[in-house]
Write a protein that holds these residues in place. Structure first.
Motif, PDB file in Angstrom:
ATOM      1  N   SER A 104      -6.014 -30.929  19.679  1.00  0.00           N
ATOM      2  CA  SER A 104      -7.217 -31.678  19.296  1.00  0.00           C
ATOM      3  C   SER A 104      -7.869 -30.992  18.102  1.00  0.00           C
ATOM      4  O   SER A 104      -7.693 -29.788  17.883  1.00  0.00           O
ATOM      5  CB  SER A 104      -8.192 -31.773  20.468  1.00  0.00           C
ATOM      6  N   ASN A 140     -12.426 -28.472  22.320  1.00  0.00           N
ATOM      7  CA  ASN A 140     -11.183 -28.569  23.092  1.00  0.00           C
ATOM      8  C   ASN A 140     -11.288 -29.521  24.275  1.00  0.00           C
ATOM      9  O   ASN A 140     -10.279 -29.876  24.883  1.00  0.00           O
ATOM     10  CB  ASN A 140     -10.744 -27.188  23.570  1.00  0.00           C
ATOM     11  N   ASN A 156      -2.150 -27.104  25.375  1.00  0.00           N
ATOM     12  CA  ASN A 156      -3.394 -27.831  25.084  1.00  0.00           C
ATOM     13  C   ASN A 156      -4.187 -26.978  24.106  1.00  0.00           C
ATOM     14  O   ASN A 156      -4.884 -26.044  24.496  1.00  0.00           O
ATOM     15  CB  ASN A 156      -4.173 -28.072  26.376  1.00  0.00           C
ATOM     16  N   SER A 158      -6.445 -26.412  20.189  1.00  0.00           N
ATOM     17  CA  SER A 158      -7.486 -27.025  19.365  1.00  0.00           C
ATOM     18  C   SER A 158      -7.561 -26.341  18.006  1.00  0.00           C
ATOM     19  O   SER A 158      -7.354 -25.124  17.905  1.00  0.00           O
ATOM     20  CB  SER A 158      -8.857 -26.922  20.033  1.00  0.00           C
TER      21      SER A 158
END
Length: 409
Positions: A104, A140, A156, A158
């Motif tokens: 992200s 995030n 995952n 950011s």
């Protein structure tokens, strides 16, 4: 080395709630800039922005979840939904979920909620701060909410690198796939900072256009009359995938990511240098040439912010790198404003769609070209042209730079 391709895209901005309608409006030269409606600007020197219109967060979240999320997360989820559907990843096995990650990106994150809860704390006391404040504001959490929505259990990550965040996220996703930490990555860039402290803060820096009486003309990249950028909001998402995996499932392949470059100016916190952007573009080009020695860039989607310093500086860097073979270049920020940390992801989607459709979006509001900005910026009207390779540039405060190159397959 693994090849990395794009198999799904999604986009939401001031000109549309999906990729097709917004891209068409961009190519038609429509401006999404207007008077700010998200708050009262009566006492502000800047009263214009490129707002996303008619967006319903309930299209991606329940009523309960809407209360837990900042607007940038809601916009990002909308773009992610379109990209996931486009890539036909609606149903995944457990193994596929474990090998599907997210990067992200945002420059600021949940600024409206930071502002709101700061005011609550000062006016009513700390006990009145929302328990959802922190989760709603963290960059995030865009990846967090999205991973929960689709069950994605890979990395995952950011990127929070100002206006280069979306472009850097593409590089991070590429590296994750090549290093075999995942075979699919969802890149999401989202930003929504059109709030009193956001507009007021950038206005205090003299970074924003003050052409309040002519909003549609206010963002004018490379024009002699440009006086600053217009803040935009929006989001874009791209599904990146190992080429062999994409082929095996007969996926639609939009493009291959063949080069990216990153650099620091090490010069000034807000004023750009020529050297930094030049090195980022050169690194991207050098990487692309390793697998495509005869590569020729057909189009550059410029950072092109409509600020006096950036447009002149980016032009000089492009001229230095490409010498006598300068590609056509345009900035789409005249149409959708500058979406800060989401800009790189949005402009990557625009670049890929331009290559898909064989059309170069125009630089609108270019009526009196700056003498120092002396290239072909595809002024005011889109241009039909076969495009086989595109470069997209993003440069951010702090002297952080990113450039990516896509090619048609």
């Amino acid at each position: 080395m693994k090849r990395v391709v794009v198999t799904g895209i999604g986009m939401i901005n001031a000109l549309g709630l999906d990729k097709e309608s917004s891209f068409k409006a961009i190519c038609d030269g429509v401006s999404g800039v207007g008077k700010i409606t998200l708050f009262d600007t009566s006492d502000f020197s800047v009263q214009i922005a490129a707002e996303v219109k008619n967006f319903d967060p309930l299209s991606v979240l329940s009523v309960k979840e809407v209360k837990k999320t900042d607007r940038f997360i809601q916009l990002g989820l909308a773009a992610a939904k379109e990209a996931i559907n486009d890539a036909k990843f609606n149903e995944l096995t457990e193994e596929e979920k474990e090998n599907f990650g997210i990067v992200s990106a945002a420059g600021i994150g949940g600024l409206p909620n930071i502002e709101k809860n700061s005011n609550v704390c000062l006016q009513k006391g700390a006990s009145k701060i929302s328990p959802f404040f922190i989760p709603s504001a963290l960059v995030n959490m865009l990846g967090g909410f999205t991973s929960i929505e689709y069950g994605l259990k890979g990395p995952n990550l950011s990127c929070v690198t100002a206006c280069a965040a979306g472009t850097h996220a593409l590089g991070e996703a590429y590296k994750t796939i090549v290093c075999e930490q995942a075979n699919r990555m969802l890149v999401i860039g989202a930003e929504s900072a059109i709030c009193p402290v956001g507009i007021g803060g950038f206005a205090a820096m003299k970074a924003l256009s003050t052409k309040n009486d002519n909003p549609e003309l206010a963002s004018s990249p490379f024009d002699a009359s440009r006086d600053g950028f217009v803040m935009g909001e929006g989001a874009a998402a791209l599904v990146l995938e190992d080429y062999e995996s994409a082929k095996q499932r007969n996926a639609t392949i939009y493009a291959e990511l063949i080069g990216f470059g990153e650099s620091a100016d090490a010069h000034h916190i807000t004023s750009p240098s020529l050297d930094g952007p030049l090195r980022a573009m050169k690194k991207a080009l050098d990487m692309a040439k390793k697998t495509n020695p005869d590569i020729k860039i057909d189009y550059i989607n410029a950072h092109g912010t409509s600020t006096p310093a950036n447009d002149k500086n980016e032009t000089a860097a492009v001229k230095e790198l490409f010498k006598d073979n300068i590609p056509l270049m345009s900035s789409t920020k005249g149409q959708i404003g500058h979406c800060l940390g989401a800009a790189g992801a949005i402009e990557a989607v625009i670049s890929i769609m331009a290559m898909r459709d064989g059309i170069i979006p125009p630089t609108i509001n270019l009526r009196n070209q700056d003498a120092d900005c002396d290239l072909d910026y595809v002024a005011n009207s889109a241009r039909k042209q076969e495009i086989n390779t595109v470069m997209s540039n993003s440069f951010g405060f702090g002297g952080t730079n990113g450039s990516v190159i896509f090619k048609r397959i």
